[in-house]
Design a protein around this motif. Structure first.
Motif, PDB file in Angstrom:
ATOM      1  N   ILE A   5       0.868  -1.174   0.000  1.00  0.00           N
ATOM      2  CA  ILE A   5       0.000   0.000   0.000  1.00  0.00           C
ATOM      3  C   ILE A   5       0.901   1.218   0.000  1.00  0.00           C
ATOM      4  N   THR A   6       0.781   2.017  -1.044  1.00  0.00           N
ATOM      5  CA  THR A   6       1.648   3.176  -1.200  1.00  0.00           C
ATOM      6  C   THR A   6       0.804   4.428  -1.431  1.00  0.00           C
ATOM      7  N   GLY A   7       1.442   5.566  -1.330  1.00  0.00           N
ATOM      8  CA  GLY A   7       0.760   6.842  -1.532  1.00  0.00           C
ATOM      9  C   GLY A   7       1.555   7.946  -0.868  1.00  0.00           C
ATOM     10  N   SER A  14      -2.143   4.081   6.330  1.00  0.00           N
ATOM     11  CA  SER A  14      -2.151   3.268   7.555  1.00  0.00           C
ATOM     12  C   SER A  14      -3.568   2.859   7.941  1.00  0.00           C
ATOM     13  N   GLU A  15      -4.491   3.797   7.914  1.00  0.00           N
ATOM     14  CA  GLU A  15      -5.872   3.482   8.276  1.00  0.00           C
ATOM     15  C   GLU A  15      -6.459   2.448   7.329  1.00  0.00           C
ATOM     16  N   TYR A  16      -6.183   2.585   6.032  1.00  0.00           N
ATOM     17  CA  TYR A  16      -6.670   1.622   5.049  1.00  0.00           C
ATOM     18  C   TYR A  16      -6.076   0.236   5.316  1.00  0.00           C
ATOM     19  N   ALA A  17      -4.775   0.189   5.563  1.00  0.00           N
ATOM     20  CA  ALA A  17      -4.104  -1.083   5.839  1.00  0.00           C
ATOM     21  C   ALA A  17      -4.669  -1.729   7.101  1.00  0.00           C
ATOM     22  N   GLU A  18      -4.904  -0.932   8.129  1.00  0.00           N
ATOM     23  CA  GLU A  18      -5.473  -1.452   9.364  1.00  0.00           C
ATOM     24  C   GLU A  18      -6.858  -2.046   9.124  1.00  0.00           C
ATOM     25  N   SER A  19      -7.682  -1.373   8.323  1.00  0.00           N
ATOM     26  CA  SER A  19      -9.022  -1.903   8.051  1.00  0.00           C
ATOM     27  C   SER A  19      -8.946  -3.206   7.260  1.00  0.00           C
ATOM     28  N   SER A 120       4.069   1.976   2.507  1.00  0.00           N
ATOM     29  CA  SER A 120       5.250   2.724   2.093  1.00  0.00           C
ATOM     30  C   SER A 120       4.819   4.049   1.472  1.00  0.00           C
ATOM     31  N   ASN A 121       5.689   5.032   1.559  1.00  0.00           N
ATOM     32  CA  ASN A 121       5.407   6.335   0.958  1.00  0.00           C
ATOM     33  C   ASN A 121       5.904   6.384  -0.478  1.00  0.00           C
ATOM     34  N   GLU A 122       5.155   7.073  -1.294  1.00  0.00           N
ATOM     35  CA  GLU A 122       5.542   7.325  -2.680  1.00  0.00           C
ATOM     36  C   GLU A 122       6.144   8.731  -2.698  1.00  0.00           C
ATOM     37  N   LEU A 123       7.440   8.806  -2.377  1.00  0.00           N
ATOM     38  CA  LEU A 123       8.087  10.104  -2.168  1.00  0.00           C
ATOM     39  C   LEU A 123       8.207  10.943  -3.426  1.00  0.00           C
ATOM     40  N   GLY A 124       8.329  10.331  -4.554  1.00  0.00           N
ATOM     41  CA  GLY A 124       8.519  11.067  -5.798  1.00  0.00           C
ATOM     42  C   GLY A 124       7.346  11.942  -6.194  1.00  0.00           C
ATOM     43  N   ASP A 153       1.733  -9.380  -4.568  1.00  0.00           N
ATOM     44  CA  ASP A 153       0.567  -9.919  -5.251  1.00  0.00           C
ATOM     45  C   ASP A 153      -0.435  -8.811  -5.552  1.00  0.00           C
ATOM     46  N   ILE A 154      -0.525  -7.851  -4.635  1.00  0.00           N
ATOM     47  CA  ILE A 154      -1.453  -6.731  -4.767  1.00  0.00           C
ATOM     48  C   ILE A 154      -0.692  -5.449  -4.470  1.00  0.00           C
ATOM     49  N   VAL A 155      -0.931  -4.424  -5.277  1.00  0.00           N
ATOM     50  CA  VAL A 155      -0.390  -3.090  -5.014  1.00  0.00           C
ATOM     51  C   VAL A 155      -1.563  -2.118  -5.082  1.00  0.00           C
TER      52      VAL A 155
END
Length: 171
Positions: A5-7, A14-19, A120-124, A153-155
Motif C-alpha cells: 500500500i503506497t501513496g 495506515s488506516e486503510y491497511a489497518e481496516s 510505504s510512501n511514494e516520495l517522488g 501480489d497486490i499493489v
C-alpha cells in the motif's frame, strides 16, 4: 501474500491497511519500524497505538524484521519509508549498502509463512528535493518500492483516502 500500500504522506495508507487486516483476522500483528527522534514524533506513535486498540500484537523493530516469529500471522508492516531511513542513516554515504541490506531483509521476511500488508510512501510525488541527501533517499526509496511491488501480489495506491488498485495477481 504480499500487499503493498503506497501513496503520499497523510493519504490514509495506515488506516486503510489497518481496516484490511482487521477484515482478515481478529489477531492482527502490527510491525512498527520507526525510531523515535523527538517528542512530537513520540506523540504521533502513541496516537497510532491508541487508534489500533488492544487486539493488536505490537512489534517494534527498527531494522531486522526477520528476527521476529510471525509465521501463520497476517502482519501489517508500517512503514517501509521509516524502516529504510534507519538503514540510510546508519550506513552514512553508502547508498548501495542500504539498498542491499534492505533487499536482503525483505527477502528474509517474504520467505516467512505469513501474509504481509506493507505501507510505504511514494516520495517522488512530492516534487524534487532541494538537497542532495533528500534526493539520495528518494532514489533509494523508489528502488525499494519497485522491488517490493515486483514481488507483491497486490499493489494499492491511496490518493486522498481513496484506494486505487494498481496490481492484483490473485484475481
Amino acid at each position: 501474500m504480499i500487499h503493498l500500500i503506497t501513496g503520499g504522506q497523510k493519504s490514509g495508507k495506515s488506516e486503510y491497511a489497518e481496516s484490511l487486516i482487521l477484515n482478515k483476522t481478529n489477531q492482527p500483528v502490527y510491525m512498527a519500524t520507526s525510531r523515535i527522534w523527538d517528542d512530537n514524533h513520540r506523540k504521533r506513535i502513541e496516537a497510532h497505538k491508541a487508534r489500533r486498540g488492544s487486539q493488536w500484537l505490537n512489534i517494534e523493530e527498527e531494522k531486522f524484521l526477520s528476527n521476529h516469529d510471525v509465521n501463520g500471522k497476517i502482519v501489517l508492516l508500517d512503514c517501509i519509508t521509516l524502516w529504510l531511513n534507519n538503514f540510510f542513516f546508519d550506513n552514512g554515504e553508502d547508498d548501495n549498502k542500504t539498498i542491499e541490506q534492505a533487499k536482503e531483509e525483505l527477502d528474509k521476511i517474504f520467505a516467512k509463512d505469513c501474509d504481509w500488508i506493507i505501507v510505504s510512501n511514494e516520495l517522488g510525488l512530492g516534487g524534487h528535493p532541494e538537497n542532495q541527501m533528500a534526493m539520495r533517499f528518494n532514489d533509494i526509496q523508489g528502488a525499494i518500492n519497485q522491488y517490493i511491488a515486483a514481488k507483491a501480489d497486490i499493489v494499492t495506491m491511496l490518493i486522498s483516502g481513496i484506494p486505487l488498485e494498481i496490481k492484483n495477481t490473485l484475481k
